[in-house]
Design a protein around this motif. Structure first.
Motif, PDB file in Angstrom:
ATOM      1  N   LEU A 272      41.992  40.803  36.043  1.00 33.45           N
ATOM      2  CA  LEU A 272      41.605  39.509  36.594  1.00 33.45           C
ATOM      3  C   LEU A 272      41.640  39.550  38.123  1.00 33.45           C
ATOM      4  O   LEU A 272      42.422  40.293  38.720  1.00 33.45           O
ATOM      5  CB  LEU A 272      42.533  38.402  36.090  1.00 33.45           C
ATOM      6  N   VAL A 273      40.782  38.725  38.714  1.00 31.67           N
ATOM      7  CA  VAL A 273      40.700  38.612  40.174  1.00 31.67           C
ATOM      8  C   VAL A 273      40.870  37.154  40.567  1.00 31.67           C
ATOM      9  O   VAL A 273      40.227  36.270  39.987  1.00 31.67           O
ATOM     10  CB  VAL A 273      39.343  39.125  40.699  1.00 31.67           C
ATOM     11  N   ASP A 344      34.867  42.407  37.714  1.00 33.64           N
ATOM     12  CA  ASP A 344      33.530  42.933  37.424  1.00 33.64           C
ATOM     13  C   ASP A 344      33.392  44.300  38.088  1.00 33.64           C
ATOM     14  O   ASP A 344      33.180  44.379  39.300  1.00 33.64           O
ATOM     15  CB  ASP A 344      32.464  41.971  37.956  1.00 33.64           C
ATOM     16  N   PRO A 345      33.505  45.393  37.306  1.00 27.58           N
ATOM     17  CA  PRO A 345      33.466  46.732  37.915  1.00 27.58           C
ATOM     18  C   PRO A 345      32.195  47.004  38.700  1.00 27.58           C
ATOM     19  O   PRO A 345      32.208  47.767  39.676  1.00 27.58           O
ATOM     20  CB  PRO A 345      33.569  47.662  36.697  1.00 27.58           C
ATOM     21  N   ASP A 348      32.736  44.269  42.012  1.00 30.35           N
ATOM     22  CA  ASP A 348      33.946  44.252  42.833  1.00 30.35           C
ATOM     23  C   ASP A 348      34.207  45.615  43.456  1.00 30.35           C
ATOM     24  O   ASP A 348      34.469  46.600  42.748  1.00 30.35           O
ATOM     25  CB  ASP A 348      35.151  43.822  41.990  1.00 30.35           C
ATOM     26  N   VAL A 349      34.121  45.658  44.765  1.00 27.77           N
ATOM     27  CA  VAL A 349      34.417  46.872  45.518  1.00 27.77           C
ATOM     28  C   VAL A 349      35.900  46.873  45.853  1.00 27.77           C
ATOM     29  O   VAL A 349      36.425  45.897  46.400  1.00 27.77           O
ATOM     30  CB  VAL A 349      33.576  46.928  46.815  1.00 27.77           C
ATOM     31  N   ARG A 350      36.563  47.950  45.515  1.00 25.77           N
ATOM     32  CA  ARG A 350      38.027  47.977  45.683  1.00 25.77           C
ATOM     33  C   ARG A 350      38.451  47.694  47.115  1.00 25.77           C
ATOM     34  O   ARG A 350      39.488  47.073  47.356  1.00 25.77           O
ATOM     35  CB  ARG A 350      38.579  49.330  45.231  1.00 25.77           C
TER      36      ARG A 350
END
Length: 373
Positions: A272-273, A344-345, A348-350
């Motif tokens: 989760l974010v 969301d892979p 979403d940029v780490r």
């Protein structure tokens, strides 16, 4: 002229720099404030070797889980010492310790404190403890006792440091935390009273580099710099436990060292974010002052200071209105900070996320947008 400790000359504890009589006087000055925090569960009164609390009050609980926390005030004590104001620093100590217990849903039961100083000035030590006791009353926590230690040669005559530890209790099935958080949850911010008690090494370095004195009046603050820097930490424990009673609260994050994103990530589950919109609030003047005065990079400021958010409530979206009203009833400023979504892979940029903080392998936080001008 001979000196104490020279050949054939007796050396006393007092000559070594420890004044036990001053310690006894400090105890006399503080004991009424400490006793004022005691309820019927406190056993044995004041001055024993150990503080005693009657645990029979927990017998009716189904599965009581004890929560414990320990902390200090950090270098904010240097501000108190420089201003010779010692009766507020106790709120910083209690807030740092007790609120870490409350955010898991636990009711803080009792606390102890420890003060180390270079030289016992009874009135000064009593002021510190009176502040601790007053904050414990706000939190609904008994101050069972503590220790004052004189460390001549290790600390200067006017130097001291404070630390404390507290214990609380919560029913196992009522604990708050990542296991309750779901995608779609809302984020509700509770305003801080200022810098609270974190990041003072940065703040003090900024002030020193600028050459500003603590007695300098700062128009944008409406008071002197020292008065602003010494503003006590808000003690949230009783407030947040009352909010939990409203319903819909899934997790709480105490925004302390590391800033908003790092502490919020600790209460999110993996996958989760939390999306935080910076445009949701205007930074209090003290934070923009520190940034401007020290040309502090925004990334460093956000990773160090609370930026006006003392605590974050992660809650079901349909409970936000009721929680906001209850917060206002208790004198807290509250506003919607953002929400929680699935990671969301593909999107979403780490590098845009704060994740894996404080050793917790949990969720992530993304700060977006700009703060209000």
């Amino acid at each position: 002229m001979s000196t104490a400790g020279s050949a054939g000359e007796p050396l006393t504890y007092a000559a070594a720099g420890v004044d036990t009589a001053a310690g006894d006087k400090a105890v006399e000055l503080m004991k009424d404030a400490v006793r004022a925090t005691h309820g019927p569960q406190v056993v044995g009164g004041f001055g024993g070797f150990a503080g005693l609390w009657d645990a029979s009050a927990l017998v009716g609980m189904r599965r009581p889980v004890l929560a414990t926390s320990t902390d200090g005030v950090g270098t904010k004590v240097a501000i108190a010492q420089a201003m010779d104001v010692h009766d507020t620093i106790g709120f910083d100590l209690v807030g740092m310790v007790v609120d870490d217990i409350a955010v898991v849903g636990a009711r803080p039961l009792f606390m102890t404190d420890y003060i180390a100083c270079g030289h016992v000035v009874p009135e000064r030590i009593a002021d510190v403890v009176r502040g601790i006791a007053a904050a414990c009353q706000v939190a609904g926590t008994a101050l069972l006792g503590g220790e004052t230690a004189e460390h001549p040669g290790l600390l200067g005559p006017d130097e001291y440091d404070v630390a404390g530890a507290a214990t609380g209790v919560v029913e196992a099935d009522q604990m708050l935390g990542p296991h309750r958080v779901r995608a779609g949850d809302a984020l509700l911010a509770l305003g801080s009273s200022g810098l609270h008690s974190n990041g003072y090494s940065l703040v003090r370095a900024v002030v020193a580099a600028a050459g500003w004195s603590l007695d300098r009046h700062v128009d944008e603050l409406g008071r002197t710099l020292g008065e602003e820097l010494l503003e006590p930490t808000r003690v949230y424990a009783a407030d947040v436990l009352d909010l939990v009673g409203v319903g819909g609260v899934h997790a709480l994050s105490h925004i302390t060292g590391g800033g908003l994103a790092a502490n919020l990530a600790r209460v999110l589950p993996a996958g989760l974010v939390a999306e935080v919109d910076r445009a949701g609030w205007t930074l209090p003047p003290v934070f923009t002052l520190v940034q401007r005065l020290g040309q502090v990079p925004w990334s460093d400021l956000e990773g160090t200071l609370n930026l006006g958010v003392g605590l974050v409530v992660v809650a079901a979206p349909d409970s936000v209105d009721a929680l906001t009203r209850r917060a206002a009833d208790r004198g807290l400023t509250a506003w919607e900070l953002g929400g929680v979504r699935d990671l969301d892979p593909a999107r979403d940029v780490r590098s845009d996320l704060v994740v894996g903080t404080k050793g917790v392998d949990g969720g992530a936080v993304r700060l977006r947008g700009s703060y209000r001008a």
